[in-house]
Design a protein around this motif. Structure first.
Motif, mmCIF file in Angstrom:
data_model
loop_
_atom_site.group_PDB
_atom_site.id
_atom_site.type_symbol
_atom_site.label_atom_id
_atom_site.label_comp_id
_atom_site.label_asym_id
_atom_site.label_seq_id
_atom_site.Cartn_x
_atom_site.Cartn_y
_atom_site.Cartn_z
ATOM 1 N N LEU A 143 6.721 -4.699 10.403
ATOM 2 C CA LEU A 143 5.514 -5.204 9.758
ATOM 3 C C LEU A 143 5.391 -6.716 9.951
ATOM 4 C CD1 LEU A 143 5.542 -3.168 6.418
ATOM 5 C CD2 LEU A 143 3.865 -2.975 8.260
ATOM 6 N N ALA A 144 6.508 -7.428 9.878
ATOM 7 C CA ALA A 144 6.497 -8.881 10.084
ATOM 8 C C ALA A 144 6.083 -9.207 11.517
ATOM 9 C CB ALA A 144 7.877 -9.458 9.781
ATOM 10 N N LEU A 185 2.364 -8.726 11.849
ATOM 11 C CA LEU A 185 1.609 -9.835 11.265
ATOM 12 C C LEU A 185 1.685 -11.100 12.112
ATOM 13 C CD1 LEU A 185 2.474 -9.454 7.464
ATOM 14 C CD2 LEU A 185 0.245 -9.139 8.551
ATOM 15 N N THR A 187 -4.650 -11.128 16.394
ATOM 16 C CA THR A 187 -5.570 -10.000 16.536
ATOM 17 C C THR A 187 -6.982 -10.427 16.139
ATOM 18 O OG1 THR A 187 -6.041 -7.727 15.838
ATOM 19 C CG2 THR A 187 -5.031 -9.155 14.212
ATOM 20 N N GLU A 213 -9.940 -8.170 11.925
ATOM 21 C CA GLU A 213 -9.525 -8.667 10.598
ATOM 22 C C GLU A 213 -9.194 -7.526 9.651
ATOM 23 O OE1 GLU A 213 -8.803 -11.703 9.269
ATOM 24 O OE2 GLU A 213 -8.901 -12.296 11.378
ATOM 25 N N TYR A 217 -7.789 -4.708 10.458
ATOM 26 C CA TYR A 217 -6.430 -4.288 10.822
ATOM 27 C C TYR A 217 -5.415 -5.256 10.217
ATOM 28 C CZ TYR A 217 -2.269 -3.965 13.783
ATOM 29 O OH TYR A 217 -0.974 -3.882 14.237
ATOM 30 N N ARG A 218 -5.690 -6.528 10.349
ATOM 31 C CA ARG A 218 -4.766 -7.533 9.822
ATOM 32 C C ARG A 218 -4.639 -7.417 8.303
ATOM 33 N NH1 ARG A 218 -2.072 -11.593 11.630
ATOM 34 N NH2 ARG A 218 -1.500 -13.332 10.275
ATOM 35 N N ARG A 219 -5.767 -7.250 7.611
ATOM 36 C CA ARG A 219 -5.709 -7.102 6.157
ATOM 37 C C ARG A 219 -4.945 -5.845 5.755
ATOM 38 N NH1 ARG A 219 -10.963 -6.465 4.586
ATOM 39 N NH2 ARG A 219 -11.819 -7.632 6.306
ATOM 40 N N VAL A 246 -2.432 -4.421 7.404
ATOM 41 C CA VAL A 246 -0.999 -4.669 7.583
ATOM 42 C C VAL A 246 -0.474 -5.588 6.489
ATOM 43 C CG1 VAL A 246 0.756 -5.654 9.132
ATOM 44 C CG2 VAL A 246 -1.097 -4.281 10.093
ATOM 45 N N GLU A 247 -1.271 -6.591 6.108
ATOM 46 C CA GLU A 247 -0.863 -7.494 5.021
ATOM 47 C C GLU A 247 -0.707 -6.735 3.701
ATOM 48 O OE1 GLU A 247 -3.861 -10.515 5.024
ATOM 49 O OE2 GLU A 247 -2.845 -11.716 6.572
ATOM 50 N N MET A 300 2.492 -4.732 3.854
ATOM 51 C CA MET A 300 3.633 -5.641 3.683
ATOM 52 C C MET A 300 3.784 -6.046 2.223
ATOM 53 S SD MET A 300 6.197 -7.273 4.866
ATOM 54 C CE MET A 300 6.322 -7.943 6.505
ATOM 55 N N SER A 301 2.670 -6.349 1.566
ATOM 56 C CA SER A 301 2.711 -6.730 0.155
ATOM 57 C C SER A 301 3.241 -5.587 -0.704
ATOM 58 C CB SER A 301 1.301 -7.133 -0.299
ATOM 59 O OG SER A 301 1.295 -7.402 -1.679
#
Length: 198
Positions: free
Chosen positions: A110-111, A114, A118, A121, A123-125, A127-128, A131-132
């Protein structure tokens, strides 16, 4: 007749005399027997008291020995209970650490995701958020990441796999982190792999 009478009187006198002497003898004999009977009683009473004292002393010693045995057994049980509780806690902690360690490669992936650039956005949110959530679960389990970047190298937390000379950095300062370290309480379950300057 007078001689017979005298003889009879003498005989009765003798009988009386004999009776008088017999009666005091009889009276003295029971007193003497009573005294003799009393003496053995007092002699027997002393050994009985001594025997009772000895028996009481033996009982006191037995009671003290049993109390000592009971206290030792109680202490042994208390030690066993504490040792069992520590072993249970240790087993649970080891199992938790082993489970968390098996999930840490997911954190690493996951790190890496991130760290990639990319244009998507959403997709990025996503993954974030994953991770959270993953970090929240680790926190609930008692695990926490070890801060490394900018920190001084600590061999109890970090594993230095590279070294570099950089006049701008301090002595033993960590300039790069290749893999995040984790702790479970005070126990390090994975050392951080780092690059150390100077």
């Amino acid at each position: 007749m007078s001689s017979k009478k005298k003889a009879a009187e003498n005989g009765s006198a003798e009988k009386k005399a004999d009776g008088q002497t017999a009666e005091p003898v009889k009276a003295e004999e029971p007193k003497a027997q009573a005294e003799q009977a009393e003496e053995p009683k007092t002699e027997q009473a002393e050994p009985v008291e001594v025997k009772a004292d000895d028996e009481a002393e033996l009982l006191r010693k037995d009671l003290a020995a049993e109390k000592d045995r009971y206290l030792r057994l109680l202490a042994e049980y208390d030690n066993y209970r504490r040792r069992s509780a520590r072993e249970r806690e240790s087993t649970v902690s080891d199992a938790r650490a082993d489970t968390i360690t098996k999930f840490l490669p997911v954190y690493d992936n996951l790190a890496r995701a991130l760290a990639q650039e990319t244009a998507d956005e959403a997709y990025r949110r996503g993954v974030e958020m994953i991770m959270s959530q993953f970090l929240d679960v680790l926190k609930k389990l008692g695990a926490a990441p070890v801060d490394s970047l900018g920190q001084r190298f600590d061999p109890t937390l970090h594993n230095a796999i590279m070294h570099t000379e950089d006049p701008e950095k301090g002595e033993g300062e960590i300039v790069e982190e290749f893999q995040k370290g984790f702790k479970l309480g005070d126990k390090v379950i994975r050392f951080a792999m780092v690059k150390v300057a100077n």
